[in-house]
Motif scaffolding. Structure first.
Motif, PDB file in Angstrom:
ATOM      1  N   GLU A  53      14.552  16.579 -10.463  1.00 61.48           N
ATOM      2  CA  GLU A  53      14.293  17.366 -11.670  1.00 61.48           C
ATOM      3  C   GLU A  53      12.852  17.814 -11.809  1.00 61.48           C
ATOM      4  O   GLU A  53      12.571  18.798 -12.495  1.00 61.48           O
ATOM      5  N   HIS A  54      11.925  17.091 -11.186  1.00 62.13           N
ATOM      6  CA  HIS A  54      10.509  17.407 -11.373  1.00 62.13           C
ATOM      7  C   HIS A  54       9.727  16.831 -10.192  1.00 62.13           C
ATOM      8  O   HIS A  54      10.042  15.737  -9.715  1.00 62.13           O
ATOM      9  N   PRO A  55       8.695  17.531  -9.710  1.00 56.29           N
ATOM     10  CA  PRO A  55       7.905  16.999  -8.586  1.00 56.29           C
ATOM     11  C   PRO A  55       7.306  15.621  -8.851  1.00 56.29           C
ATOM     12  O   PRO A  55       7.201  14.801  -7.933  1.00 56.29           O
ATOM     13  N   VAL A  56       6.924  15.348 -10.089  1.00 54.54           N
ATOM     14  CA  VAL A  56       6.370  14.030 -10.396  1.00 54.54           C
ATOM     15  C   VAL A  56       7.454  12.956 -10.291  1.00 54.54           C
ATOM     16  O   VAL A  56       7.174  11.825  -9.867  1.00 54.54           O
ATOM     17  N   MET A  57       8.688  13.289 -10.649  1.00 56.12           N
ATOM     18  CA  MET A  57       9.786  12.342 -10.473  1.00 56.12           C
ATOM     19  C   MET A  57       9.951  11.986  -8.999  1.00 56.12           C
ATOM     20  O   MET A  57      10.197  10.822  -8.654  1.00 56.12           O
ATOM     21  N   ASP A  58       9.796  12.958  -8.134  1.00 52.80           N
ATOM     22  CA  ASP A  58       9.917  12.689  -6.706  1.00 52.80           C
ATOM     23  C   ASP A  58       8.831  11.710  -6.253  1.00 52.80           C
ATOM     24  O   ASP A  58       9.087  10.799  -5.463  1.00 52.80           O
ATOM     25  N   THR A  59       7.618  11.891  -6.756  1.00 48.64           N
ATOM     26  CA  THR A  59       6.533  10.959  -6.426  1.00 48.64           C
ATOM     27  C   THR A  59       6.874   9.547  -6.886  1.00 48.64           C
ATOM     28  O   THR A  59       6.653   8.570  -6.146  1.00 48.64           O
ATOM     29  N   ASN A 107       0.841  -1.193   0.000  1.00 47.32           N
ATOM     30  CA  ASN A 107       0.000   0.000   0.000  1.00 47.32           C
ATOM     31  C   ASN A 107       0.878   1.246   0.000  1.00 47.32           C
ATOM     32  O   ASN A 107       1.891   1.301   0.708  1.00 47.32           O
ATOM     33  N   THR A 108       0.515   2.213  -0.823  1.00 49.19           N
ATOM     34  CA  THR A 108       1.284   3.450  -0.895  1.00 49.19           C
ATOM     35  C   THR A 108       0.346   4.648  -0.967  1.00 49.19           C
ATOM     36  O   THR A 108      -0.743   4.566  -1.545  1.00 49.19           O
ATOM     37  N   GLU A 109       0.799   5.746  -0.380  1.00 49.13           N
ATOM     38  CA  GLU A 109       0.069   7.008  -0.484  1.00 49.13           C
ATOM     39  C   GLU A 109       0.570   7.854  -1.646  1.00 49.13           C
ATOM     40  O   GLU A 109       0.053   8.953  -1.873  1.00 49.13           O
ATOM     41  N   GLU A 110       1.568   7.326  -2.379  1.00 44.17           N
ATOM     42  CA  GLU A 110       2.140   8.068  -3.513  1.00 44.17           C
ATOM     43  C   GLU A 110       1.325   7.750  -4.766  1.00 44.17           C
ATOM     44  O   GLU A 110       1.732   6.993  -5.648  1.00 44.17           O
ATOM     45  N   THR A 111       0.142   8.336  -4.834  1.00 41.72           N
ATOM     46  CA  THR A 111      -0.836   8.016  -5.877  1.00 41.72           C
ATOM     47  C   THR A 111      -0.467   8.655  -7.214  1.00 41.72           C
ATOM     48  O   THR A 111       0.433   9.488  -7.314  1.00 41.72           O
ATOM     49  N   PHE A 112      -1.215   8.259  -8.260  1.00 40.75           N
ATOM     50  CA  PHE A 112      -0.926   8.686  -9.632  1.00 40.75           C
ATOM     51  C   PHE A 112      -1.180  10.174  -9.853  1.00 40.75           C
ATOM     52  O   PHE A 112      -2.127  10.755  -9.320  1.00 40.75           O
ATOM     53  N   TRP A 113      -0.310  10.765 -10.710  1.00 37.55           N
ATOM     54  CA  TRP A 113      -0.587  12.064 -11.330  1.00 37.55           C
ATOM     55  C   TRP A 113      -1.250  11.767 -12.674  1.00 37.55           C
ATOM     56  O   TRP A 113      -0.678  11.053 -13.500  1.00 37.55           O
ATOM     57  N   ASN A 114      -2.444  12.316 -12.896  1.00 37.02           N
ATOM     58  CA  ASN A 114      -3.182  12.099 -14.139  1.00 37.02           C
ATOM     59  C   ASN A 114      -3.138  13.312 -15.067  1.00 37.02           C
ATOM     60  O   ASN A 114      -3.640  13.256 -16.193  1.00 37.02           O
ATOM     61  N   CYS A 115      -2.555  14.377 -14.583  1.00 34.52           N
ATOM     62  CA  CYS A 115      -2.252  15.555 -15.394  1.00 34.52           C
ATOM     63  C   CYS A 115      -1.122  16.294 -14.699  1.00 34.52           C
ATOM     64  O   CYS A 115      -0.786  15.994 -13.549  1.00 34.52           O
ATOM     65  N   ILE A 116      -0.534  17.246 -15.372  1.00 34.35           N
ATOM     66  CA  ILE A 116       0.585  18.004 -14.813  1.00 34.35           C
ATOM     67  C   ILE A 116       0.108  19.421 -14.507  1.00 34.35           C
ATOM     68  O   ILE A 116      -0.211  20.190 -15.435  1.00 34.35           O
ATOM     69  N   PRO A 117       0.003  19.796 -13.234  1.00 31.88           N
ATOM     70  CA  PRO A 117      -0.469  21.144 -12.892  1.00 31.88           C
ATOM     71  C   PRO A 117       0.527  22.212 -13.328  1.00 31.88           C
ATOM     72  O   PRO A 117       1.738  21.976 -13.382  1.00 31.88           O
TER      73      PRO A 117
END
Length: 350
Positions: free
Chosen positions: A224-230, A133-143
């Protein structure tokens, strides 16, 4: 089999692979540094030789043939048999021979080396599943603005998500994880990497361009990018290790993004390295960023020594992953983790 060749002397040499059936028959494999060793994957009967640095390829100094049950080859002549490096190498050779006798297979990693301390998921049977189980859920778009909570929340799944790690091989330990990233995340990685792609390299010390690896590669850092950190945080949960270890200055490399066009491949190799240092890859986690055109497209990841030597071929599809361990629990390299990126026949592969 993984072999190591040792340079006990305080000078550089060049290393060649000799194959009388190829043209040219002498293939340069790079230099070997003074008082060092280098590892390579090879097969019984292969022939390697050393020359002086920069010498004519035909001016051989010493050659050896790979033989069954022996995986260390020490350059001869040894200029100083009292040198501490050579004494240590001889000690290592004795250990290798005893390990082979006790276990029935070779020690193919750095010596001495402690057991891994990071988590290694068990593989007690084909089809076994570890649920994470993880709280690092999907990004479905890039804000546009990640600091804007409303924008960020609109682009990301709420709550937590479950990942299932399924065993597909016990020796080596190989797992498939489905739905490990969103299409948006996969495309972001491709977009970030595309501008950085250069010819892939193989081997240690930065590697060299080689016909065993014909793809292109880019490196992306977690920062490099917040989504990379996720994605890194999600990977830490997936692996069962502390996310604070997953920084390039600690226990992980930057993300290696590889692109294959038709005809490109990465021939059989191990991901662990033995270049005279104790550090090593323990875990390989492969994210697949696009689907293949069809079942005849090639591009699978092949483990030729898995399944009792019958091999296992896998490409789980876009947004899925393959996890395998490069080392055994005692710290030895897992020879059965030998793998290759099969030559691509159609489309492209990320």
């Amino acid at each position: 089999m993984s072999i190591r060749m040792v340079n006990p002397n305080n000078k550089y040499y060049d290393v060649y692979w000799f194959n009388e059936y190829r043209n040219p028959s002498r293939i340069f494999k790079g230099p070997i540094k003074p008082k060092s060793l280098r590892s390579t994957n090879s097969y019984e009967g292969h022939v390697f030789y050393f020359t002086e640095r920069g010498a004519n390829p035909e001016d051989e100094l010493w050659r050896f043939k790979v033989t069954k049950g022996q995986n260390m080859y020490i350059f001869d002549p040894v200029l100083d048999d009292t040198d501490p490096f050579y004494v240590k190498v001889k000690e290592q050779k004795d250990f290798l021979e005893q390990y082979q006798k006790n276990n029935g297979y070779a020690w193919i990693h750095h010596y001495p080396r402690p057991k891994p301390f990071l988590n290694m998921w068990s593989a007690q049977g084909i089809g076994q599943i570890h649920k994470i189980n993880t709280e690092e859920t999907f990004w479905n778009c890039i804000p546009d603005n990640f600091k804007n909570n409303e924008q960020a929340s609109a682009c990301r799944d709420e709550g937590s998500m479950e990942m299932k790690i399924e065993v597909i091989s016990q020796e080596p330990r190989i797992f498939v994880i489905e739905n490990v990233m969103s299409d948006t995340e996969a495309q972001l990685i491709i977009d970030l990497a595309s501008a950085k792609l250069v010819r892939s390299r193989a081997g240690g010390d930065g590697g060299m361009e080689d016909d065993t690896r014909t793809s292109r590669t880019a490196w992306l850092d977690r920062t490099e990018h917040p989504v990379m950190d996720t994605i890194y945080r999600r990977a830490a949960d997936l692996l069962g290790i502390d996310e604070n270890l997953l920084y390039s200055q600690k226990n992980v490399e930057s993300m290696q993004v590889v692109h294959y066009d038709v005809g490109q491949e990465y021939k059989a190799h191990h991901d662990f390295g033995d270049h005279g240092e104790i550090t090593s890859r323990l875990i390989t986690l492969l994210f697949y960023l696009n689907d293949m055109v069809d079942d005849e497209s090639g591009g699978q990841t092949m483990f030729p020594k898995a399944n009792n030597g019958k091999g296992i071929s896998v490409h789980p599809g876009k947004s899925n992953a393959v996890l395998f361990y490069d080392l055994l629990p005692d710290g030895n390299g897992d020879d059965k983790s030998l793998h290759e990126a099969v030559k691509l026949l159609k489309g492209e592969k990320w």
